[in-house]
Design an enzyme around this catalytic site. Sequence first.
Site, PDB file in Angstrom:
ATOM      1  N   ARG A  50       0.778  -1.125  -0.036  1.00 39.05           N
ATOM      2  CA  ARG A  50      -0.047   0.014  -0.273  1.00 39.05           C
ATOM      3  C   ARG A  50       1.043   1.368   0.086  1.00 39.05           C
ATOM      4  NH1 ARG A  50      -1.230   1.634   4.578  1.00 39.05           N
ATOM      5  NH2 ARG A  50      -1.965  -0.517   5.371  1.00 39.05           N
ATOM      6  N   TYR A 111     -17.449  17.143 -13.876  1.00 37.75           N
ATOM      7  CA  TYR A 111     -17.766  15.743 -14.319  1.00 37.75           C
ATOM      8  C   TYR A 111     -19.080  15.335 -13.234  1.00 37.75           C
ATOM      9  CZ  TYR A 111     -17.602  10.691 -13.826  1.00 37.75           C
ATOM     10  OH  TYR A 111     -17.636   9.455 -13.727  1.00 37.75           O
ATOM     11  N   ASP A 189      -8.560  19.589 -12.711  1.00 34.83           N
ATOM     12  CA  ASP A 189      -8.733  18.173 -13.262  1.00 34.83           C
ATOM     13  C   ASP A 189      -8.478  18.369 -14.621  1.00 34.83           C
ATOM     14  OD1 ASP A 189      -9.999  16.052 -14.444  1.00 34.83           O
ATOM     15  OD2 ASP A 189     -11.616  16.015 -13.226  1.00 34.83           O
TER      16      ASP A 189
END
Length: 399
Positions: A50, A111, A189
């Site tokens: 991780r 979005y 973004d």
Amino acid sequence: MTNSNHPATACIHAGQSPDPITGAIMPSVVTSSTYAQSSPGQHTGYEYSRSHNPTRYALERCIARLEGSELLDQDDVTFGGFAFSSGLAAIGTALELVDAGSHVIAGDDLYGGTGRLFRQVRARTQNLKFDFVDLSGAAGPSNLVEVMTPNTAMIWLETPTNPTLKLTDLRAVAKAAREINPDVLVCCDNTFATPMSQRPLLQGCDIVMHSSTKYLGGHSDVVGGILACRTPELAQRIRFLQNAVGSIMGPFDAYLTLRGIKTLAVRMRAHTENATAIAKHLESHSMVERVIYPGLISHDHHDIFKANMELAGGMISFFLRGDLEASRRFLEDVEVFALAESLGGVESLIEHPAIMTHASVPTEVRSELGIADNFIRLSVGIEDVRDQIAGLEKGFAAV
Ligand SMILES: *Cc1c(COP(=O)(O)O)cnc(C)c1O
């Protein structure tokens, strides 16, 4: 490692070098969840997957360089690039950078899933106070100044926006924001444009985000998300959160995404070439009311396109001359373009934002933005443009 800053070279080589033992050209897919230690706490730099994974690292370094990060290994082991299990997981982790109750200014056209995460999740669980503002065009910076306070913690924007393809002057918005709060985090973004067209970190943003499900992966076969930043301090904070929250990208997905990025430069050129021809075709079409494509002179923010972007990309939106029923017939009969959500793959896709990708956007917001019943979005693929145009004509013939 080839250290060229030319994007087409960086796509293929950045962050990657042949394996020192085998000489393997491609980074291997390392599936191990854990790594052996020689003595307690003595490890090779890899402890648990991780926190550290070599395949994910290769992707993270590659995209960090592509987005213009100049961090060195000693600043951050992946140069400020971070990969997540999805675009929304990346956005969710970015939101953890701000404290509960913070004020966040977001673009008004986002979005659908981003808006849903903001309005329906983080407003409740993190008590974030969102203001949705039109940050695009010449009025973007002054619209920002109207709602911003010295305590505003984050600005979240998309350019081009999804699905109305409005453009933001990133430098001007970032500058206006910093004059009010020098510590505000300006996030962009960059999913639609990709670093082949614009690099927000070099235009004043602190963080760039991607849904790598789209153009970076490029083949509609892997879901993922990216954050990248250019200061060691921010890299350290995001690295902590990526590990502490844990929504990491897995090694197979990192491998597929890295493989996709190898061809990003050629794909984006091909997407743009086809989309430019289609946008012009649609603009002169009797059954089309209006076309929105940043590369067209008729685009409201064409000046920002020319100043800030290198490629107009593969996304086109247009208004069909007709009602919902006409749109339905068009979408059912169109060929080559598959009727499906998502975007950015080699294959052409078509969709109806009001019913599909942006159904979760409140109806009144949709109508304010002009996401009407006759509004259609294309993700232009890299098939032969003659087939693409013929496929669209099948749809027009059915209306
Ligand atoms: C798809 C998309 C997202 C969300 O990414 P996922 O990978 O689907 O979670 C965010 N922003 C934009 C612009 C997108 O197109």
